[in-house]
Design a protein around this motif. Structure first.
Motif, PDB file in Angstrom:
ATOM      1  N   ASP A 126     -87.024  -1.989  36.977  1.00  0.00           N
ATOM      2  CA  ASP A 126     -86.733  -3.210  36.205  1.00  0.00           C
ATOM      3  C   ASP A 126     -87.385  -4.435  36.867  1.00  0.00           C
TER       4      ASP A 126
ATOM      5  N   HIS B 126     -90.235  -6.881  35.249  1.00  0.00           N
ATOM      6  CA  HIS B 126     -90.132  -8.345  35.097  1.00  0.00           C
ATOM      7  C   HIS B 126     -91.395  -9.018  35.623  1.00  0.00           C
TER       8      HIS B 126
ATOM      9  N   HIS C 192     -90.077  -5.077  27.448  1.00  0.00           N
ATOM     10  CA  HIS C 192     -88.633  -5.289  27.343  1.00  0.00           C
ATOM     11  C   HIS C 192     -88.102  -5.172  25.907  1.00  0.00           C
TER      12      HIS C 192
ATOM     13  N   HIS D 123     -81.640   0.872  31.447  1.00  0.00           N
ATOM     14  CA  HIS D 123     -82.731  -0.062  31.137  1.00  0.00           C
ATOM     15  C   HIS D 123     -84.003   0.222  31.958  1.00  0.00           C
TER      16      HIS D 123
HETATM   17 ZN    ZN Z   1     -85.373  -5.934  32.707  1.00  0.00          ZN
END
Ligand code: ZN
Ligand code: NZQ
Length: 389
Positions: free
Chosen positions: A194, A198, A268, A282
């Motif tokens: 994750d 980002h 995303h 996620h």
């Molecule tokens: Zn994320």
């Protein structure tokens, strides 16, 4: 280059022993606190007891909302908001991972609204106020501890929506890397995936969407994730690894590195459709989508940024042809996610087929064009999802 406003109004206490300041910080906002947490990891680790001791010593009256799920549900938002209204809560204390923090943010906003909290996610009501939020982070991943965003799921409509509202920005966040020692190998891998995503979402931008200084900063953070995630997975109590991941999670998404961003995020929105329907983690969804998205958008117009990424992050020979470096950089990204982090590499492996691809593609681009590094329409997104099978 765009102009921007730099404003990250979260006070951060970083390191072991900083929790000693929790009572003082929370009680500065009032006497009644709602403690929000998840499925029990904070009880197992002893953090719950340490937090309670701080709050009691500060003379706080404490109410609790537990059981906030990963991919937090709007039902928890509404339950928390009801407690806030009934008990006239002064301050919210979120103790947990991104799901707990996100849910708490919307509880704080919904406390000022009399209808269904989902209306906030649908943008039907403006968020002008939010109860003050203090966080104690236990998982390095989302950056929710230092941003004003949050993502909430609605299992009835199979939607997962993220929004950013400045009033939801945490006032104070406690980041103690030792609290992440108990995070499982799998969640450490997903959290790292994750953080990486980002960074990639703000690194792959059209000309003018970054600057040299920010590129260096992002490349340094990407290298940090790639260096320390495997170490944290093998040695869960490696302080340096956990500390590097934790501080990178905050800075990847707190608005500093992405200040100039001139396009939308793409992996995303695609991943959120996966976790909305299949309730997957996620970071796992991002790992599967990211290398396919990279392959799909790579062409002569986009290769230069992949070349820079390949040379500066992976140390690929800069004298090689641009396209060769670009392709190699994608292979090395996939190798990190599926090899070093050991995450599942296809949707098929995690039991997802193409039966919902049409609706997912439609929702991911809002029925129009996702204006990312390379603009994507519904057909493009469907193709990327198919590459993930
Ligand atoms: Zn994320
Ligand atoms: O619920 P508990 O018992 O606490 O267990 C959690 C959960 O099962 C466990 N865990 C957390 N800290 C632990 C721990 N287990 C042992 N030791 C610890 N110290 O880990 C599991 C996953 O927790 P979760 O909070 O769901 O993970 P994460 O931090 O990755 O958050 C994911 C959510 O954040 C959203 C995601 O979409 C997802 O819903 N995001 C939020 C963002 C934001 N606010 O800016 C941006 C992100 O892109 C992301 O979309």
């Amino acid at each position: 280059m765009n102009s921007f406003v730099y404003d990250i109004p979260t006070r951060v206490y970083f390191g072991p022993d900083q929790l000693d300041n929790l009572g003082k910080e929370v009680s500065a906002f009032g006497k009644k606190a709602l403690l929000c947490y998840g499925g029990g990891s904070i009880k197992k680790s002893g953090l719950y007891d340490r937090v309670m001791a701080q709050l009691k010593a500060a003379g706080m009256e404490v109410f609790e909302l537990s059981g906030i799920d990963p991919n937090p549900r709007v039902s928890s938002v509404n339950a928390g908001a009801d407690i806030c209204k009934k008990e006239k809560i002064d301050v919210l204390l979120a103790v947990g991972g991104g799901s707990v923090l996100d849910c708490t943010k919307y509880i704080g906003a919904a406390a000022y609204y009399d209808g269904d909290g989902w209306d906030i996610l649908l943008d039907k009501v403006p968020v002008e106020q939010c109860l003050p939020i203090v966080t104690v982070l236990t998982l390095a991943a989302t950056g929710s501890e230092m941003d004003s965003g949050g993502v909430i799921s609605n299992p009835e409509t199979k939607d997962k929506i993220g929004r950013m509202f400045p009033p939801m920005q945490p006032k104070v966040s406690f980041l103690d890397p030792t609290e992440t020692y108990s995070v499982s190998k799998y969640q450490t891998a997903c959290g790292s995936s994750d953080i990486l995503s980002h960074l990639l979402e703000i690194y792959f931008v059209p000309e003018g969407g970054s600057m040299y200084m920010l590129d260096c900063f992002m490349e340094g953070m990407i290298k940090t994730v790639m260096k320390y995630a495997p170490i944290a997975m093998e040695q869960p109590d490696h302080y340096e690894a956990r500390a590097n991941l934790m501080w990178t999670s905050s800075w990847a998404i707190n608005g500093f590195a992405g200040a100039l961003q001139n396009c939308e995020w793409t992996c995303h929105p695609i991943e959120h459709e996966l976790s909305a329907i299949y309730d997957i983690t996620h970071g796992l969804g991002l790992a599967i989508v990211t290398p396919r998205w990279m392959r799909y958008v790579l062409d002569v117009t986009t290769a230069h940024r992949f070349y820079q990424y390949g040379v500066n992050v992976f140390g690929i020979d800069p004298s090689l042809p641009e396209m060769e470096v670009a392709e190699k950089s994608i292979e090395m990204t996939a190798d990190f996610l599926f090899g070093k982090l050991g995450l599942a590499s296809t949707l098929t492996e995690i039991g997802i087929d193409d039966s919902n691809f049409d609706i997912m593609a439609e929702k991911a681009c809002g029925g129009g064009i996702l204006q990312g590094y390379k603009p994507l329409n519904r057909e493009d997104i469907r193709k990327i999802l198919t590459m993930c099978l």
